[in-house]
Design a protein around this motif. Structure first.
Motif, PDB file in Angstrom:
ATOM      1  N   GLU A   1       0.732  -1.296   0.049  1.00  0.00           N
ATOM      2  CA  GLU A   1      -0.124   0.085  -0.100  1.00  0.00           C
ATOM      3  C   GLU A   1       0.962   1.433   0.153  1.00  0.00           C
ATOM      4  OE1 GLU A   1      -4.264  -1.474   1.615  1.00  0.00           O
ATOM      5  OE2 GLU A   1      -2.802  -0.616   2.989  1.00  0.00           O
ATOM      6  N   GLU A   2       2.028   1.098   0.616  1.00  0.00           N
ATOM      7  CA  GLU A   2       2.947   2.244   0.629  1.00  0.00           C
ATOM      8  C   GLU A   2       3.438   2.670  -0.874  1.00  0.00           C
ATOM      9  OE1 GLU A   2       5.373   2.582   4.872  1.00  0.00           O
ATOM     10  OE2 GLU A   2       6.205   1.569   3.244  1.00  0.00           O
ATOM     11  N   ILE A   3       3.491   1.504  -1.528  1.00  0.00           N
ATOM     12  CA  ILE A   3       4.197   1.567  -2.862  1.00  0.00           C
ATOM     13  C   ILE A   3       3.253   2.079  -3.738  1.00  0.00           C
ATOM     14  CG2 ILE A   3       5.020   0.415  -5.010  1.00  0.00           C
ATOM     15  CD1 ILE A   3       6.452  -1.559  -2.940  1.00  0.00           C
ATOM     16  N   VAL A   4       1.735   1.886  -3.813  1.00  0.00           N
ATOM     17  CA  VAL A   4       0.710   2.251  -4.395  1.00  0.00           C
ATOM     18  C   VAL A   4       0.439   3.867  -3.992  1.00  0.00           C
ATOM     19  CG1 VAL A   4      -1.856   2.472  -4.636  1.00  0.00           C
ATOM     20  CG2 VAL A   4      -0.554   0.105  -4.346  1.00  0.00           C
ATOM     21  N   ALA A   5       0.708   4.176  -2.959  1.00  0.00           N
ATOM     22  CA  ALA A   5       0.691   5.721  -2.403  1.00  0.00           C
ATOM     23  C   ALA A   5       1.635   6.506  -3.274  1.00  0.00           C
ATOM     24  CB  ALA A   5       0.518   5.774  -0.847  1.00  0.00           C
ATOM     25  N   GLU A   6       2.887   5.989  -3.180  1.00  0.00           N
ATOM     26  CA  GLU A   6       3.967   6.773  -3.563  1.00  0.00           C
ATOM     27  C   GLU A   6       4.028   6.777  -5.154  1.00  0.00           C
ATOM     28  OE1 GLU A   6       7.317   4.609  -2.039  1.00  0.00           O
ATOM     29  OE2 GLU A   6       7.643   3.727  -3.875  1.00  0.00           O
ATOM     30  N   SER A   7       3.263   5.838  -5.603  1.00  0.00           N
ATOM     31  CA  SER A   7       3.279   5.768  -7.077  1.00  0.00           C
ATOM     32  C   SER A   7       2.696   6.969  -7.737  1.00  0.00           C
ATOM     33  CB  SER A   7       2.529   4.436  -7.618  1.00  0.00           C
ATOM     34  OG  SER A   7       1.140   4.740  -7.291  1.00  0.00           O
ATOM     35  N   GLY A   8       1.711   7.778  -7.068  1.00  0.00           N
ATOM     36  CA  GLY A   8       0.930   8.696  -7.534  1.00  0.00           C
ATOM     37  C   GLY A   8      -0.398   8.146  -8.541  1.00  0.00           C
ATOM     38  N   VAL A   9      -0.278   6.969  -8.844  1.00  0.00           N
ATOM     39  CA  VAL A   9      -1.668   6.297  -9.573  1.00  0.00           C
ATOM     40  C   VAL A   9      -2.715   6.460  -9.043  1.00  0.00           C
ATOM     41  CG1 VAL A   9      -2.463   4.327 -10.875  1.00  0.00           C
ATOM     42  CG2 VAL A   9       0.286   4.754 -10.849  1.00  0.00           C
ATOM     43  N   LYS A  10      -3.744   7.047  -9.884  1.00  0.00           N
ATOM     44  CA  LYS A  10      -5.078   7.389  -9.213  1.00  0.00           C
ATOM     45  C   LYS A  10      -5.814   6.111  -9.397  1.00  0.00           C
ATOM     46  CE  LYS A  10      -4.406  11.046  -7.216  1.00  0.00           C
ATOM     47  NZ  LYS A  10      -3.504  10.625  -6.086  1.00  0.00           N
ATOM     48  N   ASN A  11      -5.875   5.829 -10.775  1.00  0.00           N
ATOM     49  CA  ASN A  11      -6.917   4.612 -11.165  1.00  0.00           C
ATOM     50  C   ASN A  11      -5.988   3.522 -12.027  1.00  0.00           C
ATOM     51  OD1 ASN A  11      -9.587   5.289  -9.971  1.00  0.00           O
ATOM     52  ND2 ASN A  11      -8.945   7.174 -11.013  1.00  0.00           N
ATOM     53  N   GLY A  12      -5.911   2.605 -11.771  1.00  0.00           N
ATOM     54  CA  GLY A  12      -5.112   1.638 -12.554  1.00  0.00           C
ATOM     55  C   GLY A  12      -5.036  -0.029 -11.712  1.00  0.00           C
ATOM     56  N   LEU A  13      -3.869  -0.597 -11.867  1.00  0.00           N
ATOM     57  CA  LEU A  13      -3.936  -1.855 -11.437  1.00  0.00           C
ATOM     58  C   LEU A  13      -2.418  -1.839 -10.600  1.00  0.00           C
ATOM     59  CD1 LEU A  13      -4.616  -4.009 -14.517  1.00  0.00           C
ATOM     60  CD2 LEU A  13      -6.015  -3.704 -12.429  1.00  0.00           C
ATOM     61  N   CYS A  14      -2.583  -2.976  -9.695  1.00  0.00           N
ATOM     62  CA  CYS A  14      -1.401  -3.092  -8.854  1.00  0.00           C
ATOM     63  C   CYS A  14      -0.981  -4.711  -8.943  1.00  0.00           C
ATOM     64  CB  CYS A  14      -1.466  -2.759  -7.539  1.00  0.00           C
ATOM     65  SG  CYS A  14       0.111  -3.077  -6.554  1.00  0.00           S
ATOM     66  N   LEU A  15      -0.178  -4.774  -9.740  1.00  0.00           N
ATOM     67  CA  LEU A  15       0.512  -6.334  -9.892  1.00  0.00           C
ATOM     68  C   LEU A  15       1.606  -6.570  -8.675  1.00  0.00           C
ATOM     69  CD1 LEU A  15       1.070  -9.133 -11.286  1.00  0.00           C
ATOM     70  CD2 LEU A  15       2.937  -7.722 -12.507  1.00  0.00           C
ATOM     71  N   VAL A  16       1.193  -7.693  -7.872  1.00  0.00           N
ATOM     72  CA  VAL A  16       2.342  -8.196  -6.783  1.00  0.00           C
ATOM     73  C   VAL A  16       2.634  -9.495  -7.136  1.00  0.00           C
ATOM     74  CG1 VAL A  16       2.581  -8.732  -4.466  1.00  0.00           C
ATOM     75  CG2 VAL A  16       0.878  -7.048  -5.046  1.00  0.00           C
ATOM     76  N   PHE A  17       4.145  -9.558  -7.639  1.00  0.00           N
ATOM     77  CA  PHE A  17       4.550 -10.703  -8.253  1.00  0.00           C
ATOM     78  C   PHE A  17       5.751 -11.128  -7.433  1.00  0.00           C
ATOM     79  CE2 PHE A  17       7.884 -12.455 -11.471  1.00  0.00           C
ATOM     80  CZ  PHE A  17       6.939 -13.413 -11.755  1.00  0.00           C
ATOM     81  N   ALA A  18       5.774 -12.355  -7.251  1.00  0.00           N
ATOM     82  CA  ALA A  18       6.932 -12.875  -6.512  1.00  0.00           C
ATOM     83  C   ALA A  18       7.993 -13.687  -7.685  1.00  0.00           C
ATOM     84  CB  ALA A  18       6.644 -14.033  -5.387  1.00  0.00           C
ATOM     85  N   PRO A  19       9.123 -13.438  -8.247  1.00  0.00           N
ATOM     86  CA  PRO A  19       9.939 -14.081  -9.013  1.00  0.00           C
ATOM     87  C   PRO A  19      10.577 -15.229  -8.399  1.00  0.00           C
ATOM     88  CG  PRO A  19      11.201 -12.202  -8.223  1.00  0.00           C
ATOM     89  CD  PRO A  19       9.841 -12.104  -7.626  1.00  0.00           C
ATOM     90  N   HIS A  20       9.832 -16.093  -8.322  1.00  0.00           N
ATOM     91  CA  HIS A  20      10.354 -17.311  -7.316  1.00  0.00           C
ATOM     92  C   HIS A  20       9.271 -18.523  -7.504  1.00  0.00           C
ATOM     93  CE1 HIS A  20      12.990 -15.055  -4.953  1.00  0.00           C
ATOM     94  NE2 HIS A  20      12.162 -14.136  -4.527  1.00  0.00           N
ATOM     95  N   ALA A  21       9.886 -19.653  -7.908  1.00  0.00           N
ATOM     96  CA  ALA A  21       9.199 -21.022  -8.157  1.00  0.00           C
ATOM     97  C   ALA A  21       8.599 -21.854  -6.997  1.00  0.00           C
ATOM     98  CB  ALA A  21      10.144 -22.019  -9.065  1.00  0.00           C
ATOM     99  N   THR A  22       9.257 -21.388  -6.009  1.00  0.00           N
ATOM    100  CA  THR A  22       8.844 -22.012  -4.627  1.00  0.00           C
ATOM    101  C   THR A  22       8.272 -21.096  -3.688  1.00  0.00           C
ATOM    102  OG1 THR A  22      11.172 -21.707  -4.049  1.00  0.00           O
ATOM    103  CG2 THR A  22      10.773 -23.667  -4.882  1.00  0.00           C
ATOM    104  N   ALA A  23       7.611 -20.101  -4.203  1.00  0.00           N
ATOM    105  CA  ALA A  23       6.749 -19.180  -3.190  1.00  0.00           C
ATOM    106  C   ALA A  23       5.803 -18.842  -4.051  1.00  0.00           C
ATOM    107  CB  ALA A  23       7.495 -17.988  -2.709  1.00  0.00           C
ATOM    108  N   ALA A  24       4.645 -18.363  -3.125  1.00  0.00           N
ATOM    109  CA  ALA A  24       3.307 -17.816  -3.713  1.00  0.00           C
ATOM    110  C   ALA A  24       2.877 -16.395  -3.302  1.00  0.00           C
ATOM    111  CB  ALA A  24       2.179 -18.918  -3.505  1.00  0.00           C
ATOM    112  N   ILE A  25       1.892 -15.714  -3.793  1.00  0.00           N
ATOM    113  CA  ILE A  25       1.387 -14.764  -3.335  1.00  0.00           C
ATOM    114  C   ILE A  25      -0.188 -14.955  -3.249  1.00  0.00           C
ATOM    115  CG2 ILE A  25       0.760 -12.192  -3.731  1.00  0.00           C
ATOM    116  CD1 ILE A  25       3.790 -12.595  -3.339  1.00  0.00           C
ATOM    117  N   ILE A  26      -0.755 -14.515  -1.890  1.00  0.00           N
ATOM    118  CA  ILE A  26      -1.999 -14.768  -1.756  1.00  0.00           C
ATOM    119  C   ILE A  26      -2.610 -13.624  -0.799  1.00  0.00           C
ATOM    120  CG2 ILE A  26      -1.763 -17.442  -1.512  1.00  0.00           C
ATOM    121  CD1 ILE A  26      -2.335 -16.969   1.610  1.00  0.00           C
ATOM    122  N   ALA A  27      -3.971 -13.692  -0.865  1.00  0.00           N
ATOM    123  CA  ALA A  27      -4.795 -12.524  -0.332  1.00  0.00           C
ATOM    124  C   ALA A  27      -5.801 -13.116   0.574  1.00  0.00           C
ATOM    125  CB  ALA A  27      -5.369 -11.441  -1.398  1.00  0.00           C
ATOM    126  N   ASN A  28      -5.890 -13.077   1.760  1.00  0.00           N
ATOM    127  CA  ASN A  28      -6.698 -13.386   2.818  1.00  0.00           C
ATOM    128  C   ASN A  28      -6.498 -12.896   4.177  1.00  0.00           C
ATOM    129  OD1 ASN A  28      -8.664 -15.578   3.946  1.00  0.00           O
ATOM    130  ND2 ASN A  28      -8.299 -16.356   1.930  1.00  0.00           N
TER     131      ASN A  28
END
Ligand code: ZN
Length: 137
Positions: free
Chosen positions: A26-53
């Motif tokens: 959320e800090e990165i979104v705030a500092e981006s200055g983007v008002k409307n768009g998309l935020c990709l959260v990507f782990a460049p690893h074959a043995t990790a995952a990103i989840i939301a819960n």
């Protein structure tokens, strides 16, 4: 269109672990200055995952237990003939190494019980990287 890319670097302490990265994303979104768009959260690893819960202690234990049950570390996986982490690759493949969130009015949109986590599947690791890319106007 703005494109704002930052990297979160962290270390993990256990083989299976959930690390809450919501605040940093959320800090990165705030500092981006983007008002409307998309935020990709990507782990460049074959043995990790990103989840939301939900960030609730019991649920965190439940998620890690479920991952262990579905992808047992000591399963008879063929990849374990050359490496000791087939279960981590499998969980990452099925859960996914990225999530995308809407950005509306300058804020990342998520549910009240949707924190963003790196799911470590083959830790501990001294360095895990997460790319956060915010695009929009
Ligand atoms: Zn491997």
């Amino acid at each position: 269109m703005k494109v704002h890319v930052r990297e979160i670097v962290l270390k993990t302490r256990n083989r299976l672990e959930l690390v809450d990265i919501t605040h940093r994303v959320e800090e990165i979104v705030a500092e981006s200055g983007v008002k409307n768009g998309l935020c990709l959260v990507f782990a460049p690893h074959a043995t990790a995952a990103i989840i939301a819960n939900e960030h609730e202690y019991g649920l965190i234990e439940d998620i890690l237990k479920k991952v262990s049950e579905e992808f047992p570390h000591n399963g008879k996986w063929k990849h374990n003939r050359i490496d000791d982490n087939a279960s981590a690759h499998l969980a990452s493949a099925f859960l996914g190494a990225e999530r995308t969130f809407p950005v509306v009015n300058g804020r990342l949109v998520r549910g009240t019980w949707q924190n963003i986590f790196l799911l470590e599947l083959d830790g501990p690791r001294p360095i895990r990287r997460i790319i956060v890319e915010v695009i929009g106007e």
